[in-house]
Scaffold this active site. Structure first.
Site, PDB file in Angstrom:
ATOM      1  N   TYR A   1       0.916  -1.123   0.019  1.00 27.01           N
ATOM      2  CA  TYR A   1       0.067   0.013  -0.061  1.00 27.01           C
ATOM      3  C   TYR A   1       1.073   1.205  -0.117  1.00 27.01           C
ATOM      4  O   TYR A   1       0.708   2.232  -0.714  1.00 27.01           O
ATOM      5  CB  TYR A   1      -0.903   0.151   1.298  1.00 27.01           C
ATOM      6  CG  TYR A   1      -1.742   1.293   1.269  1.00 27.01           C
ATOM      7  CD1 TYR A   1      -2.932   1.516   0.557  1.00 27.01           C
ATOM      8  CD2 TYR A   1      -1.283   2.357   2.301  1.00 27.01           C
ATOM      9  CE1 TYR A   1      -3.828   2.586   0.784  1.00 27.01           C
ATOM     10  CE2 TYR A   1      -2.042   3.572   2.419  1.00 27.01           C
ATOM     11  CZ  TYR A   1      -3.049   3.589   1.588  1.00 27.01           C
ATOM     12  OH  TYR A   1      -3.876   4.736   1.812  1.00 27.01           O
TER      13      TYR A   1
ATOM     14  N   LYS B   1       1.222   4.030  -2.905  1.00 33.12           N
ATOM     15  CA  LYS B   1       0.743   5.341  -2.860  1.00 33.12           C
ATOM     16  C   LYS B   1       2.051   6.337  -3.066  1.00 33.12           C
ATOM     17  O   LYS B   1       1.547   7.518  -3.601  1.00 33.12           O
ATOM     18  CB  LYS B   1       0.228   5.351  -1.342  1.00 33.12           C
ATOM     19  CG  LYS B   1      -1.127   4.742  -1.069  1.00 33.12           C
ATOM     20  CD  LYS B   1      -2.326   5.145  -1.708  1.00 33.12           C
ATOM     21  CE  LYS B   1      -2.712   6.639  -1.104  1.00 33.12           C
ATOM     22  NZ  LYS B   1      -4.016   7.045  -1.590  1.00 33.12           N
TER      23      LYS B   1
END
Length: 387
Positions: free
Chosen positions: A149, A153
């Protein structure tokens, strides 16, 4: 704040907790709001807020939503923030990286002049201590991110900021972009983290805390984050000389606190005792590592919810907090004071809270289970005899 009465805005992930709060605030100021998400909002809202069902991984669906005369996109949609979602690498990559590329392409192709991206603290944080950091900190090298993640990102934020100033097709204008890096979001009705925490409290799993009691992290109330997004979008306009264009901003309540002490009012407000046992963070991190390994093996057959992931351990137990000075200076962001009282009331109004003491047998079972788990983890540190 800018009069949005003539604006048409698109919010990806707009039916989630934060997205819908942002939509409601923009609608109240006169904006025409389109929600782009895989499922409709759970709550009823104004009839003229438009819902468009779609998957951010599908460019044709993204283009269909963006082409409706949109002036500004708030790109909130993401995947893999917490729990077992963090372990689905393929879906995380598709949503966070390819999905963002789809949004950028559609904005350029259809003349969208502003894009505000919802990023994360994690683009610079990977378990190291950060005290009052600012936006001059470099991105954490991609190979040092312990979870997909945070890495994706970072890639998405880089792409968004690099796109600032890109010429719009068929127009003399340019796409202006910025990114907000929020702390952990809280507020009444939050559906991702708080129900999980309350579930641990009510099931008796929340029996210990970990890490240095002096460690500090940050949170942001949903209303402060909504305000920050509106200010960021306004700062991308020609009237504000696009001053937020190509910029990133840390956003929080500006009140660093120990993670567990922050949630003490929630625990005690629901009628439970706050744990006194404190364990070393290294032990909990190793336990999370073992849990992830087990999930890797059995996940294809049984996709269980890990108690904690490694990323969640360091995000909650290692000091990292940031200065709001850039957001104050360039966005006029001034966080308002909030606490967990309204969160406690929200959960109590839905039947949560301690109603009667646990039976002796259930408490004994939980104690045995907890001690057994600790012993198993502790023994795993020992060398195997004869090896």
């Amino acid at each position: 704040m800018e009069n949005t009465s003539s604006n048409r805005v698109l919010i990806t992930g707009g039916c989630g907790y934060f997205g819908y709060r942002l939509a409601s605030a923009l609608h109240k100021k006169g904006a025409k709001v389109i929600l782009f998400d895989t499922a409709p909002p759970r709550q009823e809202g104004p009839e003229d807020i438009v819902f468009v069902r779609g998957d951010i991984r599908d460019y044709a669906q993204v283009e269909g939503a963006v082409s409706a005369g949109v002036d500004c996109v708030f790109h909130i949609a993401s995947y893999g923030m917490s729990g077992r979602e963090q372990l689905d690498r393929q879906l995380i990559e598709a949503v966070n990286v390819q999905g963002t590329q789809n949004i950028l392409k559609a904005c350029v192709e259809h003349g969208v002049s502003r894009l505000v991206y919802t990023s994360t603290f994690n683009v610079v944080f990977g378990g190291q201590v950060i005290e009052n950091g600012d936006e001059s900190l470099p991105y954490l090298p991609l190979h040092l991110h312990p979870d997909h993640y945070s890495r994706t990102k970072s890639l998405a934020e880089m792409a968004v900021l690099e796109a600032d100033g890109t010429a719009l097709r068929g127009s003399s204008g340019a796409l202006r972009t910025c990114a907000l890096r929020p702390a952990g979001i809280y507020g009444p009705g939050e559906q991702r983290h708080l129900p999980r925490i309350v579930g641990y409290i009510e099931s008796g799993i929340f029996r210990f805390v970990y890490g240095d009691p002096k460690s500090l992290v940050e949170f942001v109330h949903v209303d402060n984050l909504v305000t920050a997004h509106q200010l960021a979008a306004e700062a991308l306009t020609p009237e504000k000389r696009h001053r937020s264009g190509g910029q990133a901003y840390f956003i929080s309540d500006g009140r660093p606190a120990n993670n567990f002490e922050f949630f003490r009012p929630l625990v005690e407000g629901l009628g439970y005792r706050f744990p006194k046992l404190r364990l070393p963070i290294s032990l909990i991190y190793f336990f999370a590592f073992l849990t992830e390994m087990i999930h890797h093996l059995v996940g294809p057959f049984y996709n269980f919810q890990p108690l904690l992931t490694r990323t969640e351990v360091y995000k909650t137990g290692v000091t990292h907090y940031f200065s709001m000075e850039k957001a104050r200076a360039e966005l006029d962001y001034e966080p308002q004071g909030h606490n967990l009282d309204e969160v406690v009331q929200w959960f109590r109004s839905r039947g949560h809270g301690k109603k009667r003491p646990s039976s002796l047998s259930s408490r004994f079972f939980l104690d045995i289970l907890f001690v057994s788990a600790l012993i198993a983890v502790a023994l795993s540190f020992l060398p195997v005899v004869g090896s």
